[in-house]
Write a protein that holds these residues in place. Structure first.
Motif, PDB file in Angstrom:
ATOM      1  N   THR A 222      -2.525  -6.242  -5.956  1.00  0.00           N
ATOM      2  CA  THR A 222      -2.009  -5.638  -7.200  1.00  0.00           C
ATOM      3  C   THR A 222      -0.933  -4.611  -6.879  1.00  0.00           C
ATOM      4  OG1 THR A 222      -4.193  -5.949  -8.163  1.00  0.00           O
ATOM      5  CG2 THR A 222      -2.707  -4.445  -9.308  1.00  0.00           C
ATOM      6  N   ARG A 223      -1.206  -3.743  -5.896  1.00  0.00           N
ATOM      7  CA  ARG A 223      -0.217  -2.718  -5.538  1.00  0.00           C
ATOM      8  C   ARG A 223       1.052  -3.354  -4.986  1.00  0.00           C
ATOM      9  NH1 ARG A 223      -4.914  -0.204  -3.414  1.00  0.00           N
ATOM     10  NH2 ARG A 223      -4.283  -0.563  -1.265  1.00  0.00           N
ATOM     11  N   LYS A 224       0.875  -4.418  -4.243  1.00  0.00           N
ATOM     12  CA  LYS A 224       2.039  -5.111  -3.675  1.00  0.00           C
ATOM     13  C   LYS A 224       2.909  -5.677  -4.791  1.00  0.00           C
ATOM     14  CE  LYS A 224       3.085  -8.698  -0.262  1.00  0.00           C
ATOM     15  NZ  LYS A 224       2.512  -9.622   0.710  1.00  0.00           N
TER      16      LYS A 224
ATOM     17  N   LEU B   3       4.091   4.335  -4.785  1.00  0.00           N
ATOM     18  CA  LEU B   3       4.810   3.598  -3.745  1.00  0.00           C
ATOM     19  C   LEU B   3       4.430   4.110  -2.363  1.00  0.00           C
ATOM     20  CD1 LEU B   3       8.434   3.219  -5.091  1.00  0.00           C
ATOM     21  CD2 LEU B   3       6.980   1.385  -4.296  1.00  0.00           C
ATOM     22  N   LYS B   4       4.359   5.449  -2.276  1.00  0.00           N
ATOM     23  CA  LYS B   4       4.004   6.035  -0.978  1.00  0.00           C
ATOM     24  C   LYS B   4       2.587   5.650  -0.591  1.00  0.00           C
ATOM     25  CE  LYS B   4       7.121  10.037  -1.146  1.00  0.00           C
ATOM     26  NZ  LYS B   4       7.208  11.478  -1.296  1.00  0.00           N
ATOM     27  N   ALA B   5       1.694   5.650  -1.582  1.00  0.00           N
ATOM     28  CA  ALA B   5       0.307   5.287  -1.297  1.00  0.00           C
ATOM     29  C   ALA B   5       0.221   3.834  -0.872  1.00  0.00           C
ATOM     30  CB  ALA B   5      -0.554   5.530  -2.524  1.00  0.00           C
ATOM     31  N   SER B   6       0.978   2.964  -1.585  1.00  0.00           N
ATOM     32  CA  SER B   6       0.923   1.544  -1.229  1.00  0.00           C
ATOM     33  C   SER B   6       1.606   1.316   0.113  1.00  0.00           C
ATOM     34  CB  SER B   6       1.579   0.683  -2.311  1.00  0.00           C
ATOM     35  OG  SER B   6       2.954   0.955  -2.369  1.00  0.00           O
ATOM     36  N   LEU B   7       2.523   2.217   0.425  1.00  0.00           N
ATOM     37  CA  LEU B   7       3.166   2.149   1.732  1.00  0.00           C
ATOM     38  C   LEU B   7       2.135   2.316   2.841  1.00  0.00           C
ATOM     39  CD1 LEU B   7       5.452   2.583   3.799  1.00  0.00           C
ATOM     40  CD2 LEU B   7       5.373   4.962   3.210  1.00  0.00           C
ATOM     41  N   LEU B   8       1.155   3.177   2.593  1.00  0.00           N
ATOM     42  CA  LEU B   8       0.139   3.419   3.607  1.00  0.00           C
ATOM     43  C   LEU B   8      -0.944   2.347   3.577  1.00  0.00           C
ATOM     44  CD1 LEU B   8      -0.041   7.271   3.192  1.00  0.00           C
ATOM     45  CD2 LEU B   8       1.355   5.958   4.746  1.00  0.00           C
ATOM     46  N   ASP B   9      -0.750   1.323   2.707  1.00  0.00           N
ATOM     47  CA  ASP B   9      -1.569   0.112   2.763  1.00  0.00           C
ATOM     48  C   ASP B   9      -0.987  -0.774   3.857  1.00  0.00           C
ATOM     49  OD1 ASP B   9      -2.939   0.884   0.624  1.00  0.00           O
ATOM     50  OD2 ASP B   9      -1.764  -0.197  -0.850  1.00  0.00           O
ATOM     51  N   PRO B  10      -1.653  -1.901   4.067  1.00  0.00           N
ATOM     52  CA  PRO B  10      -1.047  -2.833   5.033  1.00  0.00           C
ATOM     53  C   PRO B  10       0.074  -3.666   4.415  1.00  0.00           C
ATOM     54  CG  PRO B  10      -3.443  -3.090   4.854  1.00  0.00           C
ATOM     55  CD  PRO B  10      -2.991  -2.278   3.704  1.00  0.00           C
ATOM     56  N   VAL B  11       0.734  -3.250   3.315  1.00  0.00           N
ATOM     57  CA  VAL B  11       1.781  -4.078   2.695  1.00  0.00           C
ATOM     58  C   VAL B  11       3.071  -3.316   2.452  1.00  0.00           C
ATOM     59  CG1 VAL B  11       0.272  -5.734   1.589  1.00  0.00           C
ATOM     60  CG2 VAL B  11       0.743  -3.600   0.438  1.00  0.00           C
ATOM     61  N   PRO B  12       3.574  -2.591   3.461  1.00  0.00           N
ATOM     62  CA  PRO B  12       4.774  -1.807   3.175  1.00  0.00           C
ATOM     63  C   PRO B  12       6.038  -2.638   3.029  1.00  0.00           C
ATOM     64  CG  PRO B  12       4.159  -1.602   5.455  1.00  0.00           C
ATOM     65  CD  PRO B  12       3.088  -2.419   4.819  1.00  0.00           C
TER      66      PRO B  12
END
Length: 1641
Positions: A606-608, A637-646
């Motif tokens: 979802t975040r991606k 965006l920054k939080a999703s960046l720290l996911d495995p999908v930057p």
């Protein structure tokens, strides 16, 4: 094909439109005439030109425009339609097809859509076209086209063409008016003879007439003066009386436009036309519309008249009348005419306003009220904004809107507000804020018409708001959402929805605030509020202009309404949508909340999707519209960046450009160095790699030097280094081959990080290295292999481990095998390698390098670290096909490396080499020993210590790997080698030699001891080698203590005891030492005893302590404690001192748990506190302190009983003296105080009592000087616990201890005076008699240090007077007596007088105890009374005549007299009172009442002792002696007993002079008679009294002198009594019993 595609584009869904558009592009490109393409023919071009006449903009757009598609972050520019066929288009205007082309493009330049206009202009410029005058007449066909969009564009195009060719205006105007009449004509239907319709009349061509009106409107400004009048004669009455409403409206607009342009110059010619028409026109309903239009025209024309012109007022009146026309256009037009005319009728304005207000609020007709609202707004605009207040318009409207009873008035007010907003625009904004609350209420009005009016009003308000107005209005609406009333909420929601009608600029600024609030409302508890929210969102959706988003608006609204279930579907839909058109602010307002929510979703997908959607949309969005959302999106965006999908972020940055993310790269760099979590750093590294990839190689070139430099630093925090090295994992992935130039510079950073002390940095570096190897293998061989080779032999095991792993990866890569297989097999020599992989490795590395690499791997199999061994073995098994064969191949290289390792300064390397040697011996057999051992022997002679150490390690490993026989063969050379190495000057060599010795002993047994140890002991005596030999012994002990100790101990404990060697060896002896303690301890004690007091004492003590501290097992500890305590009990003072000194050293430094021995230890040490040796005292004190200091609270409490017992034992030993150990200067009792203090503070009641009594015992045994430092620590806890509720036994113990302390240190307790006084006085009120008595005693001690005693006396006196309980009263009196004793002299005379009066009143009290206690107080007080007071007390009370006085009063007086004689004999025995006192005493002694007689006898005793002490025997009155004798012979046993006790008391102290023998003779005879008394107590007491009188405790001289004057019978009696009991009694200590019975007990 072209026709089909344009039809699909015009009629299908958006997705099909996009596909058809793509297809059209491809088709047009193929017919564009470029190289390899066909050239379109005229019919094909005509299809596209005809498509420009479509009503659907998508068709016109597809036929014409350059379409920029933003999809998935990739920009694809495509020229569609005509743009694609540029080469095939005809451009010659002389040609018919060229002219058609020119006409179509000219009209397209004025398309209703801005994008269409821009594209047509682009094509016009590209084809270099010019306008020709022949085009003007042709454009009239477009003016009358059936499609509105074409008509509108045609009118604009015609106007623009005429503006360039003004000579065409007359022709065009004539053609238009003629064409109008043609289009107006409508043939009647064809009828048959019977009047039936055969064919219908053709449809009315009103659209063509509308087009003509539009054209006339646009042309108006380009007409010359001569054409104005004919034009208006055309308008009036024909055109304005058209049968179609829309045409009339357009014609009126055209007429107004012409009037506004030319009216001022043509007033004189036009006004008569209008007046003439109004005068002559038939009064027929069919002419009403023309009349209204003419009135409006006159109104517009009137503004050009002078305001004093008489024609203005009638026109004004007509305009006001026309307002009632039920036509919005008429009303709007009239309202716009009014403002300029108002100045002419200013004096009548008030009346007009009132009339209009009345119509507005009272009229029954909707049209009239609506017209009144228009008129009112027009008048206000003309009068100025102040008129709202001056004419009381606002107040009237406000009252009307609040009129709950009349819905018509409310509706009218809303009409007025709507029109005022429309007419006044921004000027009305200040009033909007006041209107809003009423508007909110009207949304929930019960009347449907009011609600509709409110809705219209809201739209008008919002449509006319400026940016400042939005700021004014929005907060109050948002606040209204928080109201409890659902109606207010619903109203504010509807108003927020109406904001959709704001101007686009204002709309984009307010929507980011509105939509989130509306989505919150969707979950409101009230259904109507929810519905209002949904409707408001639909309103916002309705103003969306983007067709793609318009198509999916229902899905967006569903996602806003039900976010938990619909968000994912909505995001998927958005992702699948190809955005073609510009995304406007309302579209963003619906999309962004969904995206923002998606960023908070748990699902990575979802975040991606959310990040990708933002990237897709950005290029089609106005940055100003998107900017309000960025602050809320960037965190997501920054939080999703720290996911495995930057990668989504990379797409975003690529789509939006770096400029939008000014802080993004700095933030990523900051997160890269974050200490929070490695996940964050990894995400930041991956995100930064994606962002840098999106920004291109230039960004990489700019950033990489900094990254490499930072990653190389060793002086930065490990998490920073970790973050930067993570970049090396992700940058190769995102840049691929473009990253190759940086492989070289980053390899040193990676290798350095592989040795980092932090595991997570090493892991990151390893992953980075593996990434480099997997992606750049060829580069890696040249750059990485030399570094990895070096790493295999590094001093740091972590670098060796990482090098093995990376080398393995590289070798697997080269040989083409997988390193992921398991290599766990039964034998470590099983191999999985193949000859082919071996060839590949030799081919890639070369033979020499391959040998070095494999030698390194083989040595890694013997590494000191398990992980390195495992990794090396794994790689070896996979890449080597046959271990023995490979070993032989690499043996020369391997042996060269081994010798280097054996001589290395690194201990690990030497061990590895030695182990490898052993392994080689095992693998290749003992036949290589003759080659190896001579080399090693030679190495031991080397000057390099490292090499000597390596040789020892190597020898050990070889001995491990070979048989006993092989070792024995070489033992002749091995034993001297080991012996020499054990005495080597370097410790490391000795340590290695000890391990060799261990191996030798394990292989050849006891022979090793006999060969080596004697030589070492001999070398101990040699000064040069003793130190090395000693350490050699120590190293041997460390590895073989159980074998070596039995050999060494007898030698070392024989006199003179060698404590230095014992101490040195004990550190490594371990448990083996315990078995020999029975021999070692006596030896240590005797050695220390001999050296006590000498210079060597400290060193000897240190050695002894080292030995006993090295014992760490429980058995050894018990032996040490028991043996040393036993030694302290001996008679030998030196041994006692030695043992307690060792004990002190042991307990001050040991870390072992000795809690099981604590009681035994404290008991033994407390006994030593009475030792005559000061050194023993000091050491014992220190030892006790060391032990108690380490006790925890529970242990301290458990020790209290035993400690008290030990204190009592010590007290019994010192027999009332101080205990020397407690009186040490600066030490005192602080060694045991913590235990007792803990007992007092936290123990159970029993423990508190025990601790308090033990503390009392300690105080008795300690001198005042020694106690002083501990006063605060003792007193504080006692006071604190005394204030709590505990049993009487605890309190009495605490009070006794405090009393003892006061008696001992007194003034030192002055800081505690207030607390102590309060505590004691409180205790005096206690229910327990024992507590009260102790408190009284304590108060007596306390008063001695008191300076201001008056308040205390006053308080006590008041308490005595108020005491109801006799028990409390008597103890209060006793306390008063003690206080008088201590501070009678300090008390104020007035207070003393009060005390005296009170006490005298109690002398005859009914209760014995009160009477006796008060008498005691009076007696004590006599010592402090003034002469007058004393005289008064004595004469009026104590010595007064007793005849006729109650016996109780007499008893009280006799008691008071006795105590007065006891406490103030000097004052009572003066001449003035002496005879009276004697008489009174004798009178009491002879009284009938026994209590009075007893007090009289006591008074005789007190008087006798005073007389003896002051005047000797001569001073004693014979009458008293006589009375004593009589009392001894009294019938009452009580009197006899009291008399005996008094006489005992008088004579018991040695300092009291003895009575003269003749005087005492009758007394002795009477006492001797009493020794035969029937009463046991009398009989026993008479014997004690005889001992006292005859001074038998001082000797028998007195008895002999008395017996000389006694008769024989008495003598016999005395002798018998002496033999029977007196002798025995005299040998016992005397009693301290008090004879004063007024002191309560």
């Amino acid at each position: 094909m072209l026709l089909l595609l344009t039809k699909v584009i015009g009629t299908s869904t958006i997705r099909l439109q996009v596909l058809a558009s793509d297809c059209l592009t491809a088709l047009c490109t193929s017919a564009g005439g470029q190289e390899g393409c066909a050239l379109a023919e005229q019919p094909e071009i005509d299809v596209l030109l005809e498509a420009l006449l479509s009503s659907c903009f998508s068709v016109r757009d597809a036929a014409l425009r350059k379409h920029i598609l933003s999809q998935k972050h990739e920009l694809n520019c495509r020229y569609e339609g005509l743009l694609e066929m540029e080469l095939a288009l005809p451009t010659d205007s002389a040609d018919a097809s060229g002219l058609k082309m020119l006409r179509r493009l000219w009209v397209a330049k004025f398309d209703v859509e801005e994008e269409g206009r821009a594209l047509a202009e682009k094509l016009w410029q590209a084809l270099c076209l010019d306008l020709v005058p022949e085009l003007c007449p042709l454009l009239i066909e477009d003016v009358i086209h059936h499609e509105e969009a074409v008509r509108s564009a045609g009118a604009e195009a015609l106007s623009s063409a005429v503006s360039q060719y003004q000579e065409q205006s007359a022709t065009v105007l004539a053609q238009l008016t003629e064409l109008y009449h043609q289009k107006l004509y409508r043939p009647p239907p064809v009828l048959d003879a019977l009047g039936r319709i055969i064919s219908e009349a053709p449809p009315d061509q009103w659209e063509a007439r509308c087009g003509i009106a539009l054209a006339l409107n646009k042309l108006a400004e380009f007409l010359d003066e001569s054409q104005v009048l004919p034009l208006f004669l055309f308008f009036v009455p024909d055109a304005l009386n058209d049968r179609h409403t829309e045409v009339r409206r357009c014609m009126l607009e055209a007429a107004l436009s012409a009037l506004n342009t030319h009216g001022k110059d043509n007033v004189s010619s036009l006004l008569p036309v209008f007046e003439e028409f109004l005068k002559s026109a038939p009064q027929d309903a069919s002419y009403d519309s023309v009349r209204q239009s003419v009135v409006i025209l006159m109104g517009s024309l009137a503004k050009h008249l002078d305001k004093s012109d008489p024609k203005v007022k009638p026109i004004m009146a007509k305009l006001i009348t026309a307002l009632s026309t039920p036509s919005q256009q008429v009303q709007e037009s009239v309202a716009s005419c009014l403002p300029p005319l108002v100045p002419a009728i200013k004096e009548d304005a008030g009346g007009m306003v009132r009339k209009l207000l009345q119509l507005l609020l009272e009229s029954d007709k909707y049209a009239e009220r609506k017209g009144a609202a228009y008129g009112l707004a027009g008048l206000v605009k003309g009068l100025g904004i102040l008129s709202l207040k001056q004419q009381e318009i606002m107040s009237t409207l406000t009252d009307a809107i609040q009129d709950k009873k009349n819905s018509r008035r409310r509706e009218g007010a809303l009409f007025a507000f709507e029109m005022l907003c429309n007419m006044l625009g921004k000027l009305f904004e200040p009033y909007v804020v006041h209107v809003l609350p009423h508007l909110l209420l009207c949304f929930g009005d019960g009347n449907q018409y009011v609600r509709e009016a409110a809705d219209d009003c809201a739209k008008a308000v919002m449509r006319n708001l400026s940016a400042h107005g939005v700021k004014l209005v929005l907060p109050s609406l948002l606040v209204a959402l928080e109201e409890e009333s659902w109606r207010t909420k619903a109203g504010s929601v509807e108003l927020l929805g109406a904001m959709a009608y704001c101007a686009p600029k204002q709309l984009s600024s307010c929507l980011p605030n509105i939509v989130p609030k509306l989505t919150e409302v969707l979950t409101d508890s009230h259904v109507k509020v929810q519905k209002a929210g949904q409707q408001a969102l639909r309103q916002i959706g309705s103003v969306i202009r983007n067709p793609e988003i318009l198509a999916i608006t229902p899905i967006l609204l569903d996602a806003l309404t039900d976010p938990s279930h619909r968000t994912h579907h909505c995001l998927q839909t958005l992702l699948d949508t190809k955005f073609v058109h510009f995304i406007d602010a309302p579209s963003l307002a619906l999309i962004m909340p969904i995206v923002q929510r998606a960023f908070q979703d748990r699902s990575t997908d979802t975040r991606k999707m959310a990040a990708q959607i933002i990237g897709n949309m950005y290029s089609l969005t106005d940055q100003r519209d998107l900017s309000p959302y960025l602050p809320s999106v960037i965190p997501g965006l920054k939080a999703s960046l720290l996911d495995p999908v930057p990668e989504a972020l990379g797409a975003m940055v690529k789509g939006m450009g770096e400029s939008c993310f000014d802080d993004l790269v700095p933030w990523l760099m900051e997160t890269l160095a974050s200490e929070q979590s490695s996940v964050d750093r990894s995400g930041a590294a991956q995100g930064l790699a994606e962002v840098m990839a999106a920004l291109g190689v230039e960004k990489l070139d700019k950033l990489m030097p900094d990254v490499v430099q930072t990653a190389s630093k060793v002086d930065i925090a490990s998490h920073v280094r970790d973050g930067y090295i993570m970049m090396f994992i992700y940058l190769p992935l995102t840049f691929g081959d473009k990253f190759t130039p940086y492989v070289g510079p980053i390899i040193p950073c990676i290798l350095k990080a592989l040795a980092d002390e932090n595991e997570y940095v090493r892991d990151t570096a390893l992953r980075a290295g593996q990434r480099i190897i997997s992606m750049y293998a060829e580069t890696a061989i040249a750059l990485l292999l030399p570094e990895l080779e070096q790493g295999l032999f590094d001093d740091l095991w972590r670098i060796r481990f990482s090098s093995v792993q990376l080398l393995g990866d590289l070798l697997f890569h080269i040989s083409g095998v997988s390193g992921k297989m398991t290599t766990e097999t039964a034998s470590e020599d099983d191999n999985f390698g193949t000859a082919q992989s071996n060839k590949a490795i030799i081919g890639a590395l070369g033979a020499e390098r391959r040998n070095r690499v494999l030698s390194g791997l083989y040595m890694g199999r013997s590494d000191t670290q398990l992980v390195v061994r495992q990794a090396s073995l794994h790689v070896w098994k996979i890449v080597v096909s046959n271990t023995p064969r490979t070993l032989r191949e690499i043996l020369p290289t391997l042996f060269t490396l081994l010798l280097g390792f054996l001589a290395s300064t690194c201990p690990d390397k030497r061990t590895i080499a030695a182990r490898t040697l052993g392994d080689l011996v095992r693998k290749l057999g003992e036949k290589i020993l003759p080659e190896i051992i001579p080399i090693l022997e030679e190495g031991l002679r080397s000057d390099k210590s490292d090499e000597r150490q390596g040789v020892c390690i190597g020898l050990s490993e070889i001995m491990k790997s070979t048989s006993k026989d092989a070792v024995l063969v070489f033992s002749e050379s091995l034993v001297p080698t080991v012996r020499k190495a054990l005495c080597d000057p370097l410790e490391e060599v000795r340590e290695a030699a000890a391990k060799t010795f261990e191996q030798l002993h394990a292989t050849i047994g006891h022979q090793a001891l006999d060969d080596i140890l004697p030589a070492l002991l001999r070398q101990l005596e040699d000064e040069e080698t003793s130190e090395f030999a000693l350490d050699g012994l120590k190293q041997v002990m460390a590895v073989k203590s159980r074998s070596v100790l039995p050999y060494l101990v007898p030698k070392l404990t024989a006199p003179p005891v060698n404590t230095r060697v014992l101490a040195f060896l004990s550190a490594v002896a371990g448990d083996a030492l315990t078995r020999h303690l029975g021999v070692i301890l006596p030896a240590l004690l005797s050695s220390l005893k001999q050296k006590l007091g000498s210079d060597e004492c400290l060193q000897e003590l240190s050695n002894c302590q080292t030995v006993i501290l090295s014992v760490e097992d429980e058995v050894g500890q018990r032996i040490i404690i028991d043996d040393l305590l036993e030694a302290t009990r001996g008679a030998d003072a030196g041994l006692r001192q030695a043992s307690v000194t060792i004990l002190n050293g042991y307990f001050s430094r040991t870390r072992l748990d000795y809690s099981v021995h604590t009681r035994t230890l404290l008991s033994g040490l407390m006994r030593l506190m009475n030792d005559p040796n000061p050194e023993v005292l000091s050491q014992s004190w220190e030892t006790i302190n060391s032990i108690t200091k380490k006790l925890d609270a529970a242990s301290q409490l458990s020790m209290i009983d035993d400690l008290h017992r030990d204190i009592r034992s010590a007290a019994a030993e010192v027999k009332g003296q101080h205990l020397p150990g407690f009186c040490l200067p600066k030490k005192g009792v602080t060694c045991i105080l913590p235990v007792l203090r803990e007992g007092v503070l936290t123990g159970s009641p029993e423990q508190k009592e025990e601790a308090a009594r033990a503390l009392g015992g300690v105080i008795k045994l300690t001198s005042a000087e020694a106690l002083r430092p501990s006063v605060v620590n003792i007193t504080g806890p006692l006071i604190r616990i005394l204030g709590d509720r505990f049993t009487w036994s605890v309190k009495t113990a605490l009070l006794e201890t405090l009393t003892l302390l006061l008696a001992k240190v007194g003034i030192a307790l002055k800081p505690f005076l207030p607390q102590l006084q309060t505590t004691f006085l409180k205790a005096l009120q206690d229910s327990s008699r024992a507590v009260r008595l102790r408190a009284a005693e304590a108060l007596g001690q306390l008063v001695a240090i008191h300076t201001k005693v008056d308040p205390l006396f006053t308080e006590q006196l008041a308490a005595i007077r108020n005491a109801e309980d006799s028990g409390v009263r008597e103890t209060m009196l006793q306390a008063l007596r003690f206080v008088i004793q201590g501070a009678g002299a300090k008390v104020d005379p007035s207070i003393r007088k009060n005390i005296t009066t009170t006490l005298l009143g109690m002398l005859g009290h009914d209760e014995d105890a009160t009477r006796m206690a008060s008498a005691g107080c009076i007696g004590e007080l006599c010592a402090f009374l003034s002469e007058d007071e004393l005289k008064s007390v004595l004469q009026q009370h104590v010595l007064a005549d007793v005849s006729g006085v109650d016996w109780m009063v007499r008893h009280g007086r006799s008691l008071a007299l006795a105590i007065a004689v006891k406490s103030a004999p000097d004052r009572l025995c003066v001449d003035e009172y002496s005879s009276s006192v004697l008489e009174a005493v004798l009178s009491s002694a002879t009284a009938d009442r026994i209590p009075i007689a007893c007090s009289g006898i006591r008074a005789m005793g007190f008087l006798t002792r005073h007389q003896l002490r002051t005047g000797g025997t001569e001073a004693v009155s014979p009458r008293i002696i006589t009375q004593f004798v009589k009392s001894l012979q009294n019938q009452s046993s009580d009197i006899r007993l009291v008399t005996e006790r008094v006489l005992w008391w008088v004579c018991k102290e040695a300092e009291t002079p003895a009575l003269e023998p003749n005087l005492v003779k009758p007394v002795i005879k009477a006492l001797l008679d009493n020794t035969k008394d029937k009463n046991t107590s009398v009989r026993a007491q008479s014997e004690h009294t005889l001992v006292s009188l005859l001074r038998l405790r001082q000797g028998e001289e007195r008895m002999q002198s008395i017996s000389a004057i006694l008769d024989s019978a008495s003598n016999e009696l005395l002798s018998e009594c002496h033999r029977r009991s007196l002798k025995k009694i005299s040998s016992l200590p005397d009693s301290n019993e008090e004879i004063d019975d007024t002191i309560l007990t």
